[in-house]
Design an enzyme around this catalytic site. Structure first.
Site, PDB file in Angstrom:
ATOM      1  CG  ASN A  21      -1.687   1.267   1.399  1.00 41.54           C
ATOM      2  OD1 ASN A  21      -1.747   2.081   0.476  1.00 41.54           O
ATOM      3  ND2 ASN A  21      -2.289   1.454   2.565  1.00 41.54           N
ATOM      4  CE  LYS A  23       0.029   3.356   4.736  1.00 41.55           C
ATOM      5  NZ  LYS A  23       0.209   3.479   6.179  1.00 41.55           N
ATOM      6  CG  HIS A 111      -5.529   2.113   5.313  1.00 41.51           C
ATOM      7  ND1 HIS A 111      -5.063   3.064   6.192  1.00 41.51           N
ATOM      8  CD2 HIS A 111      -4.541   1.218   5.163  1.00 41.51           C
ATOM      9  CE1 HIS A 111      -3.811   2.747   6.534  1.00 41.51           C
ATOM     10  NE2 HIS A 111      -3.474   1.625   5.931  1.00 41.51           N
ATOM     11  CD  GLU A 113      -2.610   5.682   6.656  1.00 39.63           C
ATOM     12  OE1 GLU A 113      -2.677   5.700   5.418  1.00 39.63           O
ATOM     13  OE2 GLU A 113      -1.650   5.173   7.271  1.00 39.63           O
ATOM     14  CD  GLU A 183      -3.124  -2.155   7.467  1.00 41.21           C
ATOM     15  OE1 GLU A 183      -2.049  -2.415   6.932  1.00 41.21           O
ATOM     16  OE2 GLU A 183      -3.750  -1.109   7.245  1.00 41.21           O
ATOM     17  N   GLY A 189       2.995   2.619  10.681  1.00 38.37           N
ATOM     18  CA  GLY A 189       3.946   3.708  10.495  1.00 38.37           C
ATOM     19  C   GLY A 189       4.712   4.084  11.745  1.00 38.37           C
ATOM     20  CB  SER A 229       5.751  -1.454  11.811  1.00 41.86           C
ATOM     21  OG  SER A 229       5.337  -0.120  12.092  1.00 41.86           O
TER      22      SER A 229
HETATM   23  P1  13P Z   1       3.394   0.679   7.551  1.00 38.81           P
HETATM   24  O1  13P Z   1       3.876  -0.633   6.969  1.00 38.81           O
HETATM   25  O2  13P Z   1       4.129   1.865   6.996  1.00 38.81           O
HETATM   26  O3  13P Z   1       3.349   0.613   9.027  1.00 38.81           O
HETATM   27  O4  13P Z   1       1.884   0.862   7.045  1.00 38.81           O
HETATM   28  C1  13P Z   1       1.003  -0.187   7.215  1.00 38.81           C
HETATM   29  C2  13P Z   1      -0.229   0.118   6.474  1.00 38.81           C
HETATM   30  O5  13P Z   1      -0.977   1.002   6.847  1.00 38.81           O
HETATM   31  C3  13P Z   1      -0.520  -0.670   5.269  1.00 38.81           C
HETATM   32  O6  13P Z   1      -1.809  -0.443   4.821  1.00 38.81           O
END
Ligand code: 13P
Length: 267
Positions: A21, A23, A111, A113, A183, A189, A229
């Site tokens: 992903n 982003k 997601h 976010e 997640e 992150g 992560s």
């Molecule tokens: P990270 O791997 O950067 O922690 O992000 C995970 C994520 O949100 C994947 O959708």
């Protein structure tokens, strides 16, 4: 090549699925370079063992689609979100029909976010998941608890409600063919990965909820990823959890070599 879409009800082992992903990162030229590099680091047997997906921003989907089709790169294309309507006055949105036409196989829905920053509720995620399926694509439905919820011992309550709300009304057959990504918000992150056994336990719990909604066959075949992560250093321990069927990778998927190493977690 065994990455054809699985039909529901098939008594097959769950093929691991590792998705990047991206982003809101990389322009379309950088996107092409990343996919080319990742493919360079992957062998045929890696693709046979693992379904590999990249989810670039909308602006790169067409470029990546042209590349993977033209060069016969066995990486599947995914989008990071979509609207649930076919078309209409929804300024700034992209419809599932448009994504299907670009041969997207996957669309991420819900997601954290999007839930936290753009107000997506389980009801919205549910609408999206249904329309993604209706257009012949597979939703990657994301769920996960926040830190305070975990600390309050509410992980199962929160994640269970998200799973039930996001998947309401999806048929048993369809349920078995979707992807769920667990997640935990506090792991995204942050460099703070969930302990593999904790992640495995929640993923097992999610499988149980899918079973309650859709029956044993759906629970057995639904693929559930872990995200938060994930790196080339911790992926093998995460994938060693037998309930976990793959990873949804953020930051580390922006580095072609690291992403390839994650896909090659068995090495
Ligand atoms: P990270 O791997 O950067 O922690 O992000 C995970 C994520 O949100 C994947 O959708």
């Amino acid at each position: 090549m065994t990455d054809r879409p699985r039909r529901t009800g098939e008594a097959v082992a769950r093929k691991p699925i590792i998705a990047g992903n991206w982003k809101m990162n990389l322009n379309h030229l950088e996107a092409i370079a990343l996919v080319q590099k990742a493919h360079y680091h992957l062998r045929e047997k890696d693709y046979d063992a693992v379904e590999v997906v990249v989810c670039p921003p909308f602006t790169s989907l067409r470029s990546v689609q042209t590349l993977i089709e033209g060069d016969r790169i066995p990486i599947a294309l995914g989008a990071q979100s979509c609207h649930w309507e076919e078309k209409g006055a929804f300024t700034g949105e992209v419809s599932p029909a448009m994504l299907a036409r670009l041969k997207c196989s996957y669309v991420i829905a819900g997601h954290s976010e999007r839930r936290a920053l753009f107000g997506e509720t389980d009801e919205v995620v549910n609408r999206k998941a249904k329309t993604i399926i209706a257009h012949g694509m597979t939703p990657i439905v994301c769920v996960g608890e926040r830190l305070e919820e975990r600390e309050a011992g509410r992980t199962e309550e929160v994640v269970g409600a998200q799973v039930r709300g996001s998947l309401a009304g999806i048929t048993r057959e369809q349920l078995g063919a979707i992807v769920v990504a667990y997640e935990p918000v506090w792991a995204i992150g942050t460099g703070r990965t969930a302990r593999p056994e904790d992640a495995g336990a929640v993923v097992g719990f999610i499988r149980g909820v899918v079973g309650e909604i859709g029956g044993t066959a759906a629970a057995d075949s639904v693929r559930i990823q872990y995200g938060g992560s994930v790196t080339e250093g911790n992926v093998a321990d995460i994938m060693a959890q037998h309930e976990i069927d793959g990873a949804l990778v953020g930051g580390a998927s922006l580095d072609a070599e690291k992403f390839a190493l994650i896909v090659r977690y068995r090495d």
